[in-house]
Write an enzyme that holds these catalytic residues in place. Structure first.
Site, short mmCIF file in Angstrom:
data_model
loop_
_atom_site.label_atom_id
_atom_site.label_comp_id
_atom_site.label_asym_id
_atom_site.label_seq_id
_atom_site.Cartn_x
_atom_site.Cartn_y
_atom_site.Cartn_z
N LYS A 118 -7.56 83.61 8.51
CA LYS A 118 -6.41 83.09 7.74
C LYS A 118 -5.82 81.86 8.44
CE LYS A 118 -3.97 86.31 5.34
NZ LYS A 118 -3.01 87.35 5.05
N CYS A 140 4.40 96.09 -4.15
CA CYS A 140 5.74 96.54 -3.77
C CYS A 140 6.24 97.78 -4.51
CB CYS A 140 6.72 95.39 -3.94
SG CYS A 140 6.46 94.09 -2.73
P1 NAD Z 1 0.38 90.73 3.33
O1 NAD Z 1 -0.53 91.87 3.52
O2 NAD Z 1 0.07 89.66 2.33
O3 NAD Z 1 0.62 89.99 4.73
C1 NAD Z 1 0.85 90.64 5.94
C2 NAD Z 1 0.24 89.80 7.06
O4 NAD Z 1 0.66 90.34 8.32
C3 NAD Z 1 -1.28 89.80 7.09
O5 NAD Z 1 -1.75 88.46 7.03
C4 NAD Z 1 -1.65 90.46 8.43
O6 NAD Z 1 -2.81 89.93 9.01
C5 NAD Z 1 -0.41 90.15 9.24
N1 NAD Z 1 -0.19 91.01 10.42
C6 NAD Z 1 -0.22 92.36 10.49
N2 NAD Z 1 0.07 92.77 11.74
C7 NAD Z 1 0.29 91.66 12.49
C8 NAD Z 1 0.64 91.42 13.85
N3 NAD Z 1 0.84 92.42 14.71
N4 NAD Z 1 0.77 90.15 14.26
C9 NAD Z 1 0.58 89.11 13.40
N5 NAD Z 1 0.26 89.28 12.09
C10 NAD Z 1 0.12 90.53 11.64
O7 NAD Z 1 1.80 91.39 3.00
P2 NAD Z 1 2.99 90.80 2.07
O8 NAD Z 1 2.68 91.03 0.64
O9 NAD Z 1 3.35 89.45 2.54
O10 NAD Z 1 4.16 91.81 2.46
C11 NAD Z 1 4.79 91.78 3.72
C12 NAD Z 1 6.06 92.60 3.66
O11 NAD Z 1 6.98 92.00 2.74
C13 NAD Z 1 5.86 94.03 3.16
O12 NAD Z 1 6.74 94.87 3.83
C14 NAD Z 1 6.24 93.94 1.70
O13 NAD Z 1 6.69 95.17 1.18
C15 NAD Z 1 7.37 92.94 1.74
N6 NAD Z 1 7.59 92.22 0.49
C16 NAD Z 1 6.52 91.75 -0.23
C17 NAD Z 1 6.75 91.03 -1.40
C18 NAD Z 1 5.57 90.52 -2.22
O14 NAD Z 1 5.81 90.09 -3.35
N7 NAD Z 1 4.36 90.53 -1.70
C19 NAD Z 1 8.07 90.78 -1.82
C20 NAD Z 1 9.12 91.24 -1.06
C21 NAD Z 1 8.87 91.95 0.10
#
Ligand code: NAD
Length: 432
Positions: free
Chosen positions: A35, A262
């Site tokens: 990524k 979500c």
């Molecule tokens: P995602 O899976 O798209 O992204 C998460 C990222 O975190 C991944 O790229 C992963 O490689 C990285 N990661 C994991 N552990 C790590 C570490 N120790 N160090 C560095 N990077 C690390 O997830 P997302 O959809 O962006 O969601 C993230 C959070 O936001 C969740 O809690 C979700 O519920 C919340 N959220 C999501 C949305 C949405 O629309 N997707 C909206 C509001 C809130």
């Protein structure tokens, strides 16, 4: 302000790029080197309108960087946001906080004194307390922990981030409050209200918001079924009740059940939190059941529309993403529907403008097409599952001419029944 964003997914990347656009210096950290390499080469890991241009312009101005090196990313950050995934834990529905705590432990060894650690990930009530305990355990003495839940919607993420209805900051100490106010100051010009609350309140607010929206969706879905049973039109009911300011017209669109990364997991996690607190949310528990059953019921709808059997029939499925303008297929209704159509003997031809790459490995046996018109070729039934704009504007005469059959199942009510019938279709919408 110097900011580090840990986790560069849908939320982290959009938030990081928007903070940089506000003028802050942002280091986005992710442990997924593919990524980060991609981002450093200008390749976006997700499809989100406007994101590529926003990332590029802020990178060029030197305000936005990408790295896998957490220590380098956070070493002089005044605020470190955690935006890693919090998926549902297998079996019990609880949010899996492994990624969050892993990130916090890594952070502990490298963060500067006085850093504000902020959860942007959706995390259950009490997670901030656990993060503070871990930091202390790891020997960090001078830090703050705040909660700043994110309410953006995929597909409209940048606009949502820059024009939020509200910003919620849960922080117990004035230093954290001031740092977060400073970070969001550019939004005050747009008069976005910032609500400062206790940390636990902020954590719960995000779950309460998503659960409420899930209730609204399930409510209108059940009203849609009732409309069918009694000969009413759910679109008109939704418009009429939505005109009431106490109800509001958003999230009153009947469909195949909610999906996405979500709502399903947040509803499950909230139910779990409530049960553990011995304050069960029976209404939300019922919504979870209603929604799962609804997704399953969609295959039966298609089968009935096809005359009672799908054996040997070809079904074109248009739209795989859980909603338009995203490539995200997590918990998408299409993932429940397509295998059930196949089990009933149908051959499935699938098309989505942007979600194919994410969906392909999850849907073995489907035939992938490059356009809606290609997908409907020689199909007996066409099913619209996601309301992409390009699917709203299909030339129905051409679709009908390309198909072998005449059944159009519109699970998003994007066509008027009369319009579809005029093009020669046997039309089945939702709740009308
Ligand atoms: P995602 O899976 O798209 O992204 C998460 C990222 O975190 C991944 O790229 C992963 O490689 C990285 N990661 C994991 N552990 C790590 C570490 N120790 N160090 C560095 N990077 C690390 O997830 P997302 O959809 O962006 O969601 C993230 C959070 O936001 C969740 O809690 C979700 O519920 C919340 N959220 C999501 C949305 C949405 O629309 N997707 C909206 C509001 C809130």
């Amino acid at each position: 302000m110097r900011i580090a964003m840990i986790g560069t997914g849908y939320v982290g990347l959009v938030s990081g790029a928007c903070f940089a656009d506000f003028g802050h210096r942002v280091a986005c950290v992710d442990k997924d080197s593919a990524k980060i390499d991609g981002l450093n080469a200008g390749v976006m890991p997700i499809w989100e309108p406007g994101l590529e241009a926003l990332v590029k312009s802020n990178e060029e101005r030197g305000r936005l960087t990408f790295t896998t090196d957490l220590a380098a990313g956070v070493k002089d950050a005044e605020a470190v946001f955690i935006a890693v995934g919090t998926p549902a834990r297998r079996g019990d529905g609880h949010a899996d906080l492994t990624f969050v705590f892993e990130a916090v432990r890594e952070l502990a060894g490298v963060m500067a004194p006085g850093t504000v650690v902020v959860t942007k990930s959706t995390v259950p009530v009490g997670t901030g307390d656990r993060i503070a305990a871990i930091l202390k355990e790891e020997g960090v003495a001078d830090f703050s922990v705040a909660s700043n839940p994110e309410f953006l919607r995929e597909g409209a993420a940048i606009a949502d981030f820059k024009h939020p209805d509200r910003i919620v900051v849960g922080a117990e100490d004035s230093h954290a409050q001031e740092v977060l106010k400073e970070i969001y100051r550019p939004l005050f010009l747009n008069r976005a209200p910032i609500l400062i609350t206790g940390r636990r309140t902020a954590e719960l607010t995000k779950y309460a918001a998503n659960a409420f929206l899930a209730v609204k969706i399930s409510f209108i879905n059940e009203i849609a079924d009732l409309c069918e049973a009694v000969g009413a039109d759910v679109q008109e009911v939704a418009t009429a009740i939505g005109a009431d300011g106490r109800i509001g017209n958003k999230f009153l669109h009947p469909g195949p059940g909610y999906g996405g990364s979500c709502f399903p997991k947040d509803v499950a996690a909230l139910i779990r939190t409530a049960r553990e607190a011995r304050s069960p949310l029976s209404l939300v528990e019922q919504v979870q059941t209603v929604n799962s059953e609804r997704k399953i019921a969609m295959a039966g709808r298609v089968e009935r529309a096809a005359g009672g059997s799908l054996k040997g029939k070809t079904v074109a499925v248009l739209g795989l993403a859980f909603k338009p303008d995203t490539d995200d297929v997590r918990e998408a209704p299409s993932l429940t529907l397509i295998p059930m159509l196949q089990e009933r003997g149908a051959a499935v031809r699938a098309y989505d403008p942007h979600a194919r790459e994410n969906a392909e490995s999850l849907l073995p046996g489907a035939m992938w097409c490059e356009s809606a018109l290609e997908a409907v070729e020689a199909a007996d039934v066409t099913v619209i599952v996601t309301e992409w704009n390009e699917l709203r504007a299909l030339d129905l005469d051409r679709v009908k001419a390309a198909m072998r059959g005449d059944v159009l199942v519109d699970l998003r009510n994007i066509y008027l029944p009369a319009q579809a019938r005029a093009a020669g279709f046997t039309y089945a919408g939702i709740g009308r």
